[in-house]
Design a protein around this motif. Structure first.
Motif, mmCIF file in Angstrom:
data_model
loop_
_atom_site.group_PDB
_atom_site.id
_atom_site.type_symbol
_atom_site.label_atom_id
_atom_site.label_comp_id
_atom_site.label_asym_id
_atom_site.label_seq_id
_atom_site.Cartn_x
_atom_site.Cartn_y
_atom_site.Cartn_z
ATOM 1 N N ALA A 92 -57.438 29.825 30.311
ATOM 2 C CA ALA A 92 -58.145 29.516 29.065
ATOM 3 C C ALA A 92 -57.275 29.848 27.852
ATOM 4 C CB ALA A 92 -59.460 30.294 29.001
ATOM 5 N N SER A 93 -56.540 30.952 27.921
ATOM 6 C CA SER A 93 -55.652 31.351 26.812
ATOM 7 C C SER A 93 -54.519 30.347 26.630
ATOM 8 C CB SER A 93 -55.079 32.745 27.079
ATOM 9 O OG SER A 93 -56.103 33.706 27.170
ATOM 10 N N LEU A 94 -53.926 29.914 27.741
ATOM 11 C CA LEU A 94 -52.837 28.932 27.671
ATOM 12 C C LEU A 94 -53.342 27.593 27.123
ATOM 13 C CD1 LEU A 94 -51.008 29.659 31.048
ATOM 14 C CD2 LEU A 94 -50.055 29.984 28.749
ATOM 15 N N ASN A 95 -54.509 27.161 27.568
ATOM 16 C CA ASN A 95 -55.078 25.915 27.056
ATOM 17 C C ASN A 95 -55.366 26.005 25.558
ATOM 18 O OD1 ASN A 95 -55.114 24.195 29.321
ATOM 19 N ND2 ASN A 95 -56.891 25.271 30.159
ATOM 20 N N LEU A 96 -55.851 27.168 25.121
ATOM 21 C CA LEU A 96 -56.112 27.380 23.701
ATOM 22 C C LEU A 96 -54.818 27.312 22.903
ATOM 23 C CD1 LEU A 96 -57.800 28.208 21.238
ATOM 24 C CD2 LEU A 96 -57.547 30.600 21.957
ATOM 25 N N LEU A 97 -53.778 27.980 23.393
ATOM 26 C CA LEU A 97 -52.497 27.995 22.681
ATOM 27 C C LEU A 97 -51.898 26.588 22.624
ATOM 28 C CD1 LEU A 97 -50.282 29.513 21.240
ATOM 29 C CD2 LEU A 97 -49.344 30.194 23.470
ATOM 30 N N ARG A 98 -51.952 25.871 23.734
ATOM 31 C CA ARG A 98 -51.438 24.495 23.745
ATOM 32 C C ARG A 98 -52.199 23.637 22.735
ATOM 33 N NH1 ARG A 98 -51.881 21.057 29.213
ATOM 34 N NH2 ARG A 98 -54.058 21.663 28.855
ATOM 35 N N TYR A 99 -53.532 23.801 22.706
ATOM 36 C CA TYR A 99 -54.348 23.048 21.753
ATOM 37 C C TYR A 99 -53.937 23.350 20.310
ATOM 38 C CZ TYR A 99 -58.288 22.177 18.646
ATOM 39 O OH TYR A 99 -59.057 21.798 17.578
ATOM 40 N N LEU A 100 -53.747 24.641 20.007
ATOM 41 C CA LEU A 100 -53.391 25.038 18.639
ATOM 42 C C LEU A 100 -52.038 24.455 18.223
ATOM 43 C CD1 LEU A 100 -54.503 28.796 18.691
ATOM 44 C CD2 LEU A 100 -55.635 26.915 17.515
ATOM 45 N N VAL A 101 -51.082 24.505 19.134
ATOM 46 C CA VAL A 101 -49.739 24.008 18.826
ATOM 47 C C VAL A 101 -49.771 22.503 18.545
ATOM 48 C CG1 VAL A 101 -47.438 23.641 19.773
ATOM 49 C CG2 VAL A 101 -48.569 25.833 20.101
ATOM 50 N N ILE A 102 -50.605 21.776 19.298
ATOM 51 C CA ILE A 102 -50.684 20.323 19.117
ATOM 52 C C ILE A 102 -51.577 19.950 17.935
ATOM 53 C CG2 ILE A 102 -51.483 18.170 20.199
ATOM 54 C CD1 ILE A 102 -50.747 19.412 22.909
ATOM 55 N N ARG A 103 -52.715 20.621 17.806
ATOM 56 C CA ARG A 103 -53.736 20.228 16.809
ATOM 57 C C ARG A 103 -53.402 20.661 15.392
ATOM 58 N NH1 ARG A 103 -56.382 18.971 13.326
ATOM 59 N NH2 ARG A 103 -58.633 18.563 13.169
ATOM 60 N N ASP A 104 -52.874 21.849 15.215
ATOM 61 C CA ASP A 104 -52.625 22.387 13.870
ATOM 62 C C ASP A 104 -51.188 22.070 13.451
ATOM 63 O OD1 ASP A 104 -52.930 23.690 11.490
ATOM 64 O OD2 ASP A 104 -52.731 25.706 12.337
ATOM 65 N N ASN A 105 -51.046 21.111 12.534
ATOM 66 C CA ASN A 105 -49.708 20.732 12.080
ATOM 67 C C ASN A 105 -49.033 21.881 11.342
ATOM 68 O OD1 ASN A 105 -49.865 18.006 12.997
ATOM 69 N ND2 ASN A 105 -51.235 17.564 11.267
ATOM 70 N N GLU A 106 -47.716 21.953 11.514
ATOM 71 C CA GLU A 106 -46.973 23.070 10.921
ATOM 72 C C GLU A 106 -47.080 23.077 9.411
ATOM 73 O OE1 GLU A 106 -42.516 25.094 11.078
ATOM 74 O OE2 GLU A 106 -42.863 23.124 11.997
#
Length: 607
Positions: free
Chosen positions: A478-492
């Motif tokens: 669940a933590s890895l999926n959350l981190l992957r989501y954040l990296v993709i969803r939240d633009n730098e």
């Protein structure tokens, strides 16, 4: 012979004051009376007792008949006429003998009954006992309380029927006894009711306390474990315990108890100072589990609900029920857990999603209920209860406002030790972040600086690289999926979550995870290699090779080596999935980290 011996005792003692009766007279009288009944002389014995010239003697000695008469009346093989004469003897003795001595004799018979005779004895003696108590002038309240306590103690030994068929059969006659007890109580409840209306006879307060004590105990046993759901009109008619529950509530109201005051009692009690509380008195008078049973009857079964004021807000309604829900969920019986879940669901249905203020989290038991739910979700062996508790757990989360959800997640992540539950909370966190990142959503709790402390809690390994990855796989995935989501969803360039402000802290999660995965994979692959070498398929069939295996800290049942290899392979597949997600995350953030590191070096050289 027995009749002659009995008549001899009566003749010798006739006209003497009770103080001059010898101890041996009591013994001879009781023994002779018992033998008379056993020999079938009940009719003659009744005639002797009804003889007016023997009245004084029977008044003094009559209570000695209670034991023999009850024993005789309970024998199944007795003829109906003989049994009827026994009951007439009992009735005559009750009418003229000393009430105080009769009370002792009757309660002794009820208390000594066991097995199938418990219900038979209670049903036989309730009417005589009521007659004796109504005749008492001194210590009446105490005597009524003692009688009800004795009856309650015996009823608690009878199994409570659960299915419709069991209710119909009523094998141990618990339902029949409960209905008889309501009739037994009625004249005493009426006496309290009249005294309450006229505001006279303060001595009735003691009687009320005794009756109230029995009502509270009855709410716990048998009503707490009783199945009361009305499915059809026929089942309602056959469900005597539901009728008994209704009568208990009617009696509470008749004695001047307010259902509203009873329901908020625990909430008001918790707000009192220690000087204002007598804990022993409060706990005995209004036990929490009894009030919890009452709350279920009121709000789920709707018994006497017309007597409950409809003035409370949904939030307050939930608040005063939380202690009762927690008390029900802390039990292990299926019927009691079901009642707790149903009461909780009823309370949640009246509250709109995202409408429950975070301030309620400061109230007592608001956090204890989800913790009890977690225990049901993870430890209860009954599947439908586990599923129901999970559903309610999600509904409970949905009711809070954003700040409430944030604080609830933070608390549950700290208190829950179950990886599956932690993973479920992290998935909820991901959903809330997704909502916060949508346009025109001003949710500050799941974006920006407020979010980072929660992310730091989630993106961590409990024991670093030595964490048991298999046992904690639900949380880690669940933590890895959350981190992957954040990296993709939240633009730098937007950096709404604050993730991109400092990427290097993420490495403190990914680096030990990478090390742990390498160590775990090597360990399980070595185990598989060793098992394959020891298998010796050609020499021994799988069914003869039995072994045990510990995976994720849990010892699995004995299995063949082929089955064991399958389990080990499944563990390696889990590590593969973790590695795959981690590799994707690193692929996305590594260029950015490298770029920032180079910029940092250039800045340092320039300075």
């Amino acid at each position: 012979m027995a009749l002659e011996e009995l008549e001899g005792v009566i003749e010798r003692c006739r006209g003497l004051p009770e103080t001059e009766f010898k101890e041996e007279d009591h013994g001879i009288f009781q023994s002779a009376a018992c033998r008379c009944l056993e020999e079938g002389h009940a009719a003659k014995l009744l005639e002797i007792l009804q003889d007016e010239k023997n009245k004084d003697f029977v008044t003094c000695m009559g209570w000695n008949f209670v034991g023999p008469v009850v024993s005789c009346a309970l024998k199944d093989e007795q003829e109906s006429e003989h049994r009827e004469n026994c009951l007439k003897i009992l009735d005559h003795v009750v009418q003229i003998s000393n009430p105080k001595e009769l009370l002792v004799g009757l309660l002794e018979q009820i208390e000594e009954a066991f097995g199938n005779n418990i219900s038979k004895t209670i049903l036989l003696l309730l009417q005589p006992l009521q007659t004796v108590l109504l005749k008492m002038k001194h210590k009446k309240a105490y005597s009524v309380g003692l009688s009800l306590a004795t009856i309650q103690s015996q009823l608690s030994r009878l199994p409570v029927p659960y299915t419709t068929e069991q209710y119909k059969q009523d094998e141990y006659e618990l339902c029949k006894c409960c209905m008889a007890v309501t009739s037994f109580m009625k004249p005493f409840v009426d006496e309290v009711n009249q005294a309450t209306k006229s505001k006279q006879n303060p001595s009735c307060n003691e009687l009320k306390e005794e009756l109230l004590k029995f009502c509270m105990k009855s709410l716990e046993c048998p009503l707490l474990t009783a199945q009361l759901h009305p499915l059809t009109e026929e089942e309602i008619e056959n469900n005597s315990l539901r009728t008994f529950a209704t009568e208990i509530l009617v009696y509470l109201l008749a004695m001047g108890e307010s259902l509203a005051v009873l329901m908020v009692h625990q909430l008001l009690h918790s707000r009192k100072t220690s000087r204002e509380i007598d804990p022993l008195k409060e706990d005995v008078k209004y036990p929490t589990i009894s009030l919890a049973s009452l709350a279920y009857l009121l709000f789920v079964q709707h018994l006497s609900i017309d007597q409950f004021p409809a003035i409370y807000s949904p939030e307050f309604f939930l608040l005063f029920n939380m202690e009762y829900i927690a008390a029900l969920l802390s039990r292990t019986e299926e019927s009691v857990l079901s009642k707790g879940l149903e009461l909780f669901e009823h309370c949640l249905l009246t509250i709109e999603d995202s409408n429950l203020s975070h301030k309620y989290l400061e109230m007592k038991n608001i956090l204890s209920v989800p913790q009890e739910l977690v225990k049901v979700m993870t430890l209860c062996p009954i599947e439908h209860l586990r599923k129901s508790s999970l559903k309610l757990f999600q509904q409970y989360i949905n009711k809070f406002d954003p700040e409430g959800k944030y604080k609830l997640f933070r608390c549950l992540l700290k208190t829950s030790q179950h990886a599956g539950v932690q993973g479920y909370i992290i998935q909820n966190l991901k959903n809330q972040i997704d909502l916060a990142l949508k346009p025109d959503n001003k949710n500050v709790w799941f974006s920006g600086p407020q979010l980072m402390p929660l992310l730091h809690t989630v993106l961590s390994l409990p024991e670093g690289a030595e964490t048991d990855l298999l046992q904690n796989s639900d949380r880690i995935m669940a933590s890895l999926n959350l981190l992957r989501y954040l990296v993709i969803r939240d633009n730098e360039w937007e950096n709404q979550t604050g993730l991109w402000t400092d990427l290097f802290w993420i490495e403190s999660f990914l680096k030990p995870l990478r090390t742990g995965l390498n160590m775990s994979r090597a360990h399980y692959e070595a185990e598989m290699k060793a098992k394959r070498e020891n298998r010796k398929i050609k020499d021994a069939p799988d069914r003869e090779t039995q072994c045990s295996l510990t995976v994720g800290g849990k010892k699995l049942p004995k299995m063949t080596i082929a089955m064991e290899l399958e389990v080990l392979q499944s563990a390696i597949y889990t590590f593969d999935v973790m590695e795959s997600i981690q590799a994707r995350i690193e692929e996305l953030i590594e260029p950015k980290m490298k770029y920032r590191a180079e910029n940092k070096n250039v800045t340092n050289e320039a300075s």
